[in-house]
Design a protein around this motif. Structure first.
Motif, PDB file in Angstrom:
ATOM      1  N   UNK A 577       0.809  -1.081  -0.070  1.00 48.24           N
ATOM      2  CA  UNK A 577       0.050   0.124  -0.204  1.00 48.24           C
ATOM      3  C   UNK A 577       0.832   1.403   0.178  1.00 48.24           C
ATOM      4  N   UNK A 578       0.269   2.189  -0.792  1.00 47.60           N
ATOM      5  CA  UNK A 578       1.416   3.377  -0.789  1.00 47.60           C
ATOM      6  C   UNK A 578       0.714   4.504   0.224  1.00 47.60           C
ATOM      7  N   UNK A 579      -0.547   3.985   1.090  1.00 46.61           N
ATOM      8  CA  UNK A 579      -0.830   4.894   2.104  1.00 46.61           C
ATOM      9  C   UNK A 579      -0.448   4.469   3.516  1.00 46.61           C
ATOM     10  N   UNK A 580      -0.144   3.309   3.794  1.00 51.72           N
ATOM     11  CA  UNK A 580       0.119   2.746   4.905  1.00 51.72           C
ATOM     12  C   UNK A 580       1.599   2.323   5.097  1.00 51.72           C
ATOM     13  N   UNK A 581       2.215   2.329   6.480  1.00 51.34           N
ATOM     14  CA  UNK A 581       3.507   2.027   6.584  1.00 51.34           C
ATOM     15  C   UNK A 581       4.123   0.798   7.447  1.00 51.34           C
ATOM     16  N   UNK A 582       3.296  -0.228   7.530  1.00 53.76           N
ATOM     17  CA  UNK A 582       3.656  -1.450   8.393  1.00 53.76           C
ATOM     18  C   UNK A 582       4.901  -1.818   7.394  1.00 53.76           C
ATOM     19  N   UNK A 583       5.715  -2.264   8.004  1.00 54.14           N
ATOM     20  CA  UNK A 583       6.678  -3.052   7.549  1.00 54.14           C
ATOM     21  C   UNK A 583       7.407  -2.260   6.306  1.00 54.14           C
ATOM     22  N   UNK A 584       7.435  -1.118   6.336  1.00 53.85           N
ATOM     23  CA  UNK A 584       8.186  -0.415   4.957  1.00 53.85           C
ATOM     24  C   UNK A 584       9.458  -0.521   5.380  1.00 53.85           C
ATOM     25  N   UNK A 585      10.078  -0.861   4.025  1.00 52.05           N
ATOM     26  CA  UNK A 585      11.628  -0.985   3.937  1.00 52.05           C
ATOM     27  C   UNK A 585      11.839  -2.495   4.358  1.00 52.05           C
ATOM     28  N   UNK A 586      10.894  -3.340   4.742  1.00 53.39           N
ATOM     29  CA  UNK A 586      11.337  -4.760   4.688  1.00 53.39           C
ATOM     30  C   UNK A 586      10.939  -5.517   3.205  1.00 53.39           C
ATOM     31  N   UNK A 587       9.624  -5.171   2.929  1.00 50.11           N
ATOM     32  CA  UNK A 587       9.233  -5.835   1.638  1.00 50.11           C
ATOM     33  C   UNK A 587       9.512  -4.889   0.374  1.00 50.11           C
ATOM     34  N   UNK A 588       9.196  -3.775   0.685  1.00 52.03           N
ATOM     35  CA  UNK A 588       9.255  -2.871  -0.473  1.00 52.03           C
ATOM     36  C   UNK A 588       9.788  -1.521   0.372  1.00 52.03           C
ATOM     37  N   UNK A 589      10.583  -1.016  -0.544  1.00 50.37           N
ATOM     38  CA  UNK A 589      11.600   0.466  -0.184  1.00 50.37           C
ATOM     39  C   UNK A 589      10.528   1.596   0.576  1.00 50.37           C
ATOM     40  N   UNK A 590       9.572   1.579  -0.338  1.00 49.10           N
ATOM     41  CA  UNK A 590       8.677   2.981   0.080  1.00 49.10           C
ATOM     42  C   UNK A 590       7.266   2.725   0.460  1.00 49.10           C
ATOM     43  N   UNK A 591       6.790   1.423  -0.060  1.00 48.38           N
ATOM     44  CA  UNK A 591       5.215   1.052   0.143  1.00 48.38           C
ATOM     45  C   UNK A 591       5.429   0.258   1.523  1.00 48.38           C
ATOM     46  N   UNK A 592       4.160   0.617   2.261  1.00 52.43           N
ATOM     47  CA  UNK A 592       4.086  -0.445   3.514  1.00 52.43           C
ATOM     48  C   UNK A 592       3.162  -1.541   3.175  1.00 52.43           C
ATOM     49  N   UNK A 593       2.578  -2.338   4.206  1.00 51.96           N
ATOM     50  CA  UNK A 593       1.636  -3.270   3.928  1.00 51.96           C
ATOM     51  C   UNK A 593       0.289  -2.960   4.575  1.00 51.96           C
ATOM     52  N   UNK A 594      -0.802  -3.272   4.006  1.00 52.67           N
ATOM     53  CA  UNK A 594      -2.043  -3.028   4.668  1.00 52.67           C
ATOM     54  C   UNK A 594      -2.889  -4.228   4.588  1.00 52.67           C
ATOM     55  N   UNK A 595      -3.815  -4.190   5.607  1.00 49.79           N
ATOM     56  CA  UNK A 595      -5.039  -5.209   5.701  1.00 49.79           C
ATOM     57  C   UNK A 595      -6.248  -5.182   4.925  1.00 49.79           C
ATOM     58  N   UNK A 596      -6.449  -6.037   3.892  1.00 51.37           N
ATOM     59  CA  UNK A 596      -7.810  -5.851   3.337  1.00 51.37           C
ATOM     60  C   UNK A 596      -8.623  -6.576   4.111  1.00 51.37           C
ATOM     61  N   UNK A 597     -10.026  -5.962   4.099  1.00 46.89           N
ATOM     62  CA  UNK A 597     -10.965  -6.360   4.893  1.00 46.89           C
ATOM     63  C   UNK A 597     -10.896  -6.678   6.433  1.00 46.89           C
ATOM     64  N   UNK A 598     -10.248  -5.951   7.002  1.00 48.02           N
ATOM     65  CA  UNK A 598      -9.990  -6.196   8.504  1.00 48.02           C
ATOM     66  C   UNK A 598     -11.209  -6.417   9.367  1.00 48.02           C
ATOM     67  N   UNK A 599     -11.284  -7.109  10.322  1.00 44.19           N
ATOM     68  CA  UNK A 599     -12.620  -7.445  11.087  1.00 44.19           C
ATOM     69  C   UNK A 599     -12.087  -7.356  12.597  1.00 44.19           C
ATOM     70  N   UNK A 600     -12.834  -6.613  13.433  1.00 41.87           N
ATOM     71  CA  UNK A 600     -12.476  -6.633  14.822  1.00 41.87           C
ATOM     72  C   UNK A 600     -13.005  -8.097  15.440  1.00 41.87           C
ATOM     73  N   UNK A 601     -12.119  -8.703  16.220  1.00 42.69           N
ATOM     74  CA  UNK A 601     -12.437  -9.762  17.183  1.00 42.69           C
ATOM     75  C   UNK A 601     -12.481  -9.445  18.483  1.00 42.69           C
ATOM     76  N   UNK A 602     -11.478  -8.995  19.049  1.00 41.93           N
ATOM     77  CA  UNK A 602     -11.658  -8.844  20.533  1.00 41.93           C
ATOM     78  C   UNK A 602     -10.556  -7.956  21.072  1.00 41.93           C
ATOM     79  N   UNK A 603     -10.613  -7.224  22.382  1.00 42.85           N
ATOM     80  CA  UNK A 603      -9.166  -6.587  22.829  1.00 42.85           C
ATOM     81  C   UNK A 603      -8.474  -7.818  23.645  1.00 42.85           C
ATOM     82  N   UNK A 604      -7.290  -7.358  23.269  1.00 43.25           N
ATOM     83  CA  UNK A 604      -6.312  -8.430  24.017  1.00 43.25           C
ATOM     84  C   UNK A 604      -5.561  -7.734  25.032  1.00 43.25           C
TER      85      UNK A 604
END
Ligand code: ATP
Length: 639
Positions: A577-604
């Motif tokens: 994803x160009x918008x989110x920053x998760x793991x930026x620099x690990x898989x791609x130099x400038x893009x981060x990773x994002x979740x598609x269709x995230x769903x809340x399960x519970x508080x940990x």
């Protein structure tokens, strides 16, 4: 590394043998570390400092280690920094005479209270020069500040911070503020500090200069392995650092072992996507399947002196949450058992139906000051491992032996204490049947573990491939759930007026000490969830995003939160994803990773924000997913 002199001149103070370490010496090292991203250089800077500390002021080594990892004591003692920014801004304003308005504006502009404090200090004329700060003084004051509680504690905290601030020179205010905030953000990971400690001890031994470069390198590497292994078994610098100073690396393993009363870091499991993965991984190896109970991990310790305690997955002392278990412990162990450490899952139990209840029921139990007579949810403890018995660590024993000793020294009490249900078969049909059974019994799936040989030891703190987890949902291709930190929210509209309508989530990068944005979330919430979450999160609203939030251009929620809560999330898949920053620099130099269709399960509740899913894990999940797609396209793959 070797300096001949018995004194060192720092930027602002001199440091002679036998004197306390000047705070400036640590800050100068922090500054150098912050300026580079090169791991080896970071290690070298810290090793240099530690070697000098060992030479000139060894009694300060422990506090230097604590300040380098920005902690005050072992985790299980529960004393933490993390002072709110309004209090810190107040201290900066009062100690420098600057207007609060200006400080707030600077903060909004710069985004780093450390830099704001440093600039405010340096613009200030000084009439007299207070004494230079020393490490023992700073550390003690930080500990005092963190220990303060009660009505007048806010003012007392501000006063103590002010006293430190007026004595700060050069860059000290910057690092002091960041320490108080709870994040140093210089790119110094705790594992680097552990390696630096090991290397500094080796380099401080008298005969070291005689070694060839090759042998020295081998010694340094071995030392790092030893200290890392000992730390995961006994996560307590208070014991490890003095032992290292006294007996060096060679004696450390004998001096510092798993000790009942001190929680060790639990062994963690690797996710699998398909039952066939188990057979691929454990081909020709004896393994066992156990129910994966869906409750809360509980490490139960019993000491020779009769005391006992229960620790969470996070090394938090939960003895006060489970007075009912504490009370019954002696019933579960046989007479030939004097001390032990058990690894268990505590699960909600239906007394009438005699069955396991879902995790949600357990989460309704109070966490603190529980009175036995008020307990409504009964808990059954399911031990799955025995790590210590009658004065002896069992970590190096294979699981088969540990399990045998568990069965031999404990007995089951229906509805209160039951050995984790297990099954040994290499037939995929049997495993599938056992998995179905576990799910029918309100469990989450299976844990599959190697039984014999070198790979069957207990590996503290490791996410090991010798333990695989198979969750019921994996098989539907959904993947493992992810634990994320809530960092912002969007004001609800329409049906969601009055509560937050959606949230911004982040994963954690422990190496850089930053939370990286990963996705927005708006589904999976019941109406009750939305109300409860609004109620609990609205007290954690902050004016600006923390400087240790790594955000993309479009990440602009209506309100920001301090990092306090971890949520379990499921998603369809992960994408670049160009918008989110998760793991930026690990898989791609400038893009981060994002979740598609995230769903809340519970508080940990059992995870702190720093225990959230890491950037590296997110990158691994993304890569695994790609691998599986290839496998599927080639006709292999998921059941
Ligand atoms: P992470 O996601 O970091 O692995 P987690 O706590 O979310 O941590 P899970 O995916 O839930 O981990 O799987 C491991 C957890 O399962 C253990 O921490 C433990 O609490 C629980 N568990 C239940 N039954 C067992 C068992 N038989 N053996 C080991 N762990 C078990």
């Amino acid at each position: 590394f070797f300096s001949k002199s018995s004194s060192v001149q720092t930027e602002s103070a001199s440091w002679k043998a036998g004197e306390p370490v000047p705070y400036a010496a640590l800050c100068q090292t922090f500054e150098k570390i912050e300026e580079t991203t090169k791991r080896l250089l970071i290690l070298e800077y810290l090793v240099k400092l530690l070697v000098t500390v060992i030479k000139l002021s060894p009694e300060s080594l422990l506090t230097v280690i604590y300040l380098s990892i920005n902690k005050l004591c072992p985790e299980y003692e529960g004393l933490e920094l993390g002072i709110g920014e309004s209090l810190l801004m107040k201290a900066i304003a009062e100690s420098t005479g600057r207007e609060m308005k200006k400080i707030k504006a600077d903060y909004a502009d710069i985004g780093d209270l450390g830099v704001v404090a440093m600039n405010s200090r340096s613009n200030q004329p000084t009439m007299f020069r207070p004494k230079a700060l020393t490490i023992p003084h700073v550390f003690k004051t930080l500990k005092d500040i963190a220990s303060l509680s009660g009505n007048s504690s806010q003012k007392q905290k501000v006063d103590k911070i002010k006293l430190l601030l007026v004595s700060c020179r050069n860059k000290e205010a910057k690092y002091l503020m960041r320490s108080l905030e709870g994040k140093l953000r210089i790119g110094l990971a705790e594992r680097t500090v552990v390696v630096a400690l090991a290397q500094a001890i080796v380099l401080s031994t008298p005969d070291i200069k005689k070694l060839s470069q090759e042998r020295l390198q081998a010694r340094l590497e071995k030392a790092a392995e030893v200290v890392k292994a000992v730390y995961s078994e006994l996560p307590c610098y208070d014991l490890i650092v003095p032992a290292l100073l006294k007996g060096g690396i060679d004696n450390l393993k004998a001096e510092c072992k798993l000790t009942p009363g001190i929680p060790l870091k639990p062994m963690l499991a690797h996710p699998t996507k398909a039952l066939t993965d188990i057979l691929d991984r454990f081909e020709n190896t004896a393994f066992t399947c156990e129910y994966k109970y869906d409750g809360e991990r509980a490490q139960i310790h019993k000491l020779e002196d009769g005391r006992s305690m229960i620790y969470s997955r996070n090394s938090e002392n939960m003895s006060a949450k489970y007075p009912d278990i504490m009370e019954k412990l002696s019933k579960f162990s046989k007479d030939n058992t004097t001390s032990f450490v058990l690894d268990c899952e505590a699960v909600a139990w239906d007394r009438e139906q005699q069955c396991i209840l879902p995790f949600q029921v357990l989460s309704t139990r109070k966490r603190k000051d529980v009175k036995e007579e008020d307990i409504k949810v009964q808990v059954c403890v399911f031990p799955f491992d025995l790590l210590y018995l009658n004065g002896r660590s069992l970590l190096q024993e294979p699981l088969e032996k540990r399990r045998e000793l568990l069965y031999e020294h404990f007995h089951e009490v229906p509805g209160e204490f039951a050995f984790a249900k297990s099954m040994n078969s290499t037939q995929i049909e049997d495993i599938q049947t056992f998995l179905d059974q576990s799910v029918a019994n309100n469990c989450e799936g299976l844990m599959v573990k190697i039984m014999n040989g070198d790979e069957a030891t207990y590996e503290p703190s490791k996410r090991s491939r010798n333990w695989l987890k198979v969750k019921k949902d994996y098989l539907a291709g959904v993947g493992d759930s992810i634990d994320l930190v809530v960092i912002g929210a969007y004001i609800g509209k329409g049906k969601r007026t009055g509560v937050y309508g959606g949230y911004l989530l982040a994963c954690y990068d422990p190496d850089r000490e930053v939370y990286q944005s990963i996705c927005k979330i708006g589904t999976g919430f019941s109406e009750q969830d939305l109300e409860d979450l609004h109620k609990s999160m609205k007290d954690h609203v902050i004016a600006e995003p923390k400087s240790y939030y790594l955000l993309g251009e479009g990440n602009k929620p209506d309100v920001w939160f301090a990092p306090v809560q971890v949520w379990e999330i499921k998603c369809a898949d992960l994408s670049l994803s160009p918008v989110y920053k998760a793991a930026v620099g690990i898989v791609d130099a400038s893009r981060g990773i994002s979740l598609r269709f995230p769903r809340f399960i519970r508080i940990r509740d059992d995870k702190t924000p720093e225990n959230a899913t890491s950037s590296e894990q997110i990158a691994d999940m993304y890569n695994d997913q790609k691998l599986n797609t290839v496998k599927n396209n080639n006709g292999g793959g998921i059941d």
